[in-house]
Design a protein around this motif. Sequence first.
Motif, PDB file in Angstrom:
ATOM      1  N   PHE A  16      94.803  43.744 124.205  1.00 48.83           N
ATOM      2  CA  PHE A  16      95.128  45.167 124.115  1.00 48.83           C
ATOM      3  C   PHE A  16      94.595  45.932 125.320  1.00 48.83           C
ATOM      4  O   PHE A  16      95.217  46.885 125.792  1.00 48.83           O
ATOM      5  CB  PHE A  16      94.555  45.759 122.823  1.00 48.83           C
ATOM      6  N   ASN A  36      97.857  47.647 126.219  1.00 41.23           N
ATOM      7  CA  ASN A  36      97.853  49.014 125.667  1.00 41.23           C
ATOM      8  C   ASN A  36      99.052  49.333 124.778  1.00 41.23           C
ATOM      9  O   ASN A  36      99.517  50.472 124.733  1.00 41.23           O
ATOM     10  CB  ASN A  36      97.759  50.052 126.799  1.00 41.23           C
ATOM     11  N   TYR A  48      91.230  47.041 117.746  1.00 37.56           N
ATOM     12  CA  TYR A  48      91.687  47.499 119.064  1.00 37.56           C
ATOM     13  C   TYR A  48      90.588  47.301 120.100  1.00 37.56           C
ATOM     14  O   TYR A  48      90.800  46.795 121.198  1.00 37.56           O
ATOM     15  CB  TYR A  48      91.969  48.997 119.029  1.00 37.56           C
ATOM     16  N   GLU A  72     100.522  49.028 120.748  1.00 38.81           N
ATOM     17  CA  GLU A  72     100.140  48.785 119.352  1.00 38.81           C
ATOM     18  C   GLU A  72     100.514  47.370 118.917  1.00 38.81           C
ATOM     19  O   GLU A  72      99.764  46.700 118.218  1.00 38.81           O
ATOM     20  CB  GLU A  72     100.834  49.815 118.450  1.00 38.81           C
ATOM     21  N   THR A 111      97.965  44.618 119.477  1.00 37.57           N
ATOM     22  CA  THR A 111      96.701  44.614 118.752  1.00 37.57           C
ATOM     23  C   THR A 111      96.776  43.666 117.564  1.00 37.57           C
ATOM     24  O   THR A 111      97.866  43.366 117.059  1.00 37.57           O
ATOM     25  CB  THR A 111      96.367  46.021 118.223  1.00 37.57           C
ATOM     26  N   GLY A 121      91.883  49.961 112.710  1.00 38.61           N
ATOM     27  CA  GLY A 121      92.039  49.936 114.160  1.00 38.61           C
ATOM     28  C   GLY A 121      90.804  49.501 114.932  1.00 38.61           C
ATOM     29  O   GLY A 121      90.799  49.539 116.164  1.00 38.61           O
TER      30      GLY A 121
END
Length: 337
Positions: free
Chosen positions: A42, A46, A36, A48, A51, A33
């Motif tokens: 992202f 916002n 991110y 997933e 990303t 992650g």
Amino acid sequence: MGVIGKLFYYKKKGNLKRLKKWEGELNKCIRCGYCYELCPLFKSQNWESDTPRGKLMLIYGMISGEIEPNQQIVEKLFQCFYCKNCSDNCSAGVPVTDILTDARADLIEAGFDVEGTIVNINEDLCSVCGVCVPVCKYDALSIEKVGKDENKIVVDKIECRGCGLCVAACPSGAISQKEGCEVTLPELHKKVTDLLKENKDMKAIVFCCNWSLFPGMQLSESPTLVKTNYGLIVSMCSGRVAPELVLNAIEEGAWGVMVAGCPPEECDHDGNYKTRRRLVLLRNMLKELNIEPERIKLDWFSTKESAKLTKSIDDFVKKLEKLGPIKKMEESKKIGG
């Protein structure tokens, strides 16, 4: 045959070979992650699925047959600004942007047609002047003959990187991008207006290139920073800062505008050269309006020069405080004759 049917037809025929060859690389992703924190998309979305990690999981699901792609999924895969922050900083060495490029090619071949962050040409507004074609470093724009005496601008959806330099360069406003990712001219205009309305003490608007400094400066913050006397707005490239954005900031009450970009030799898009030429013309325009040309500043910064950026902004704000507020544009026009 529907779009999904087409895709699985191609898969059975072995025509998803572009994506299939990346299966080993996809398995390298450890789902940490970290990408991110480095992804400008992202920061604005916002989700997933916006990303790099989320996109890789969707792609793996498609080539394994676990996920049936639909228009919404494909739209996500076509949303990428190719800043390469994910690929360059991936601890597992996964070449994310290369995989996304091949995903685009396979999905277009399968019959999908999406916008993503790709530019769109409004043929009703386009005069086919060709200004946009040499602006694109990736050869994503070309002039195509469609009739005996008729041409049109064509966008290569695989090669387009979504940098938006062509949007800023188009004299007729015929090139645009889908709103929602906080990079279109209307969205940037709104950011400028909102910052100046909400912060009466703000002296300067600073447009900062996403590719150079911003990820290292503020990993977890949104692409708009508010300080006491200046507002920082992240642009996908300094070349994306169109003249109307600068003039809009001045008309809305900014005492000055600064553009912070990559050093010329480090720019992925060659956008800083275009910015430099535009700002020279804008300074000359300000002279004609009896407005000090030094109210527009351009400076270059490498990725590790955040301290230099801070000092440059502080020096610029101090200069603006000495100059004082700008007279209303209407008054300046009258004075200038």
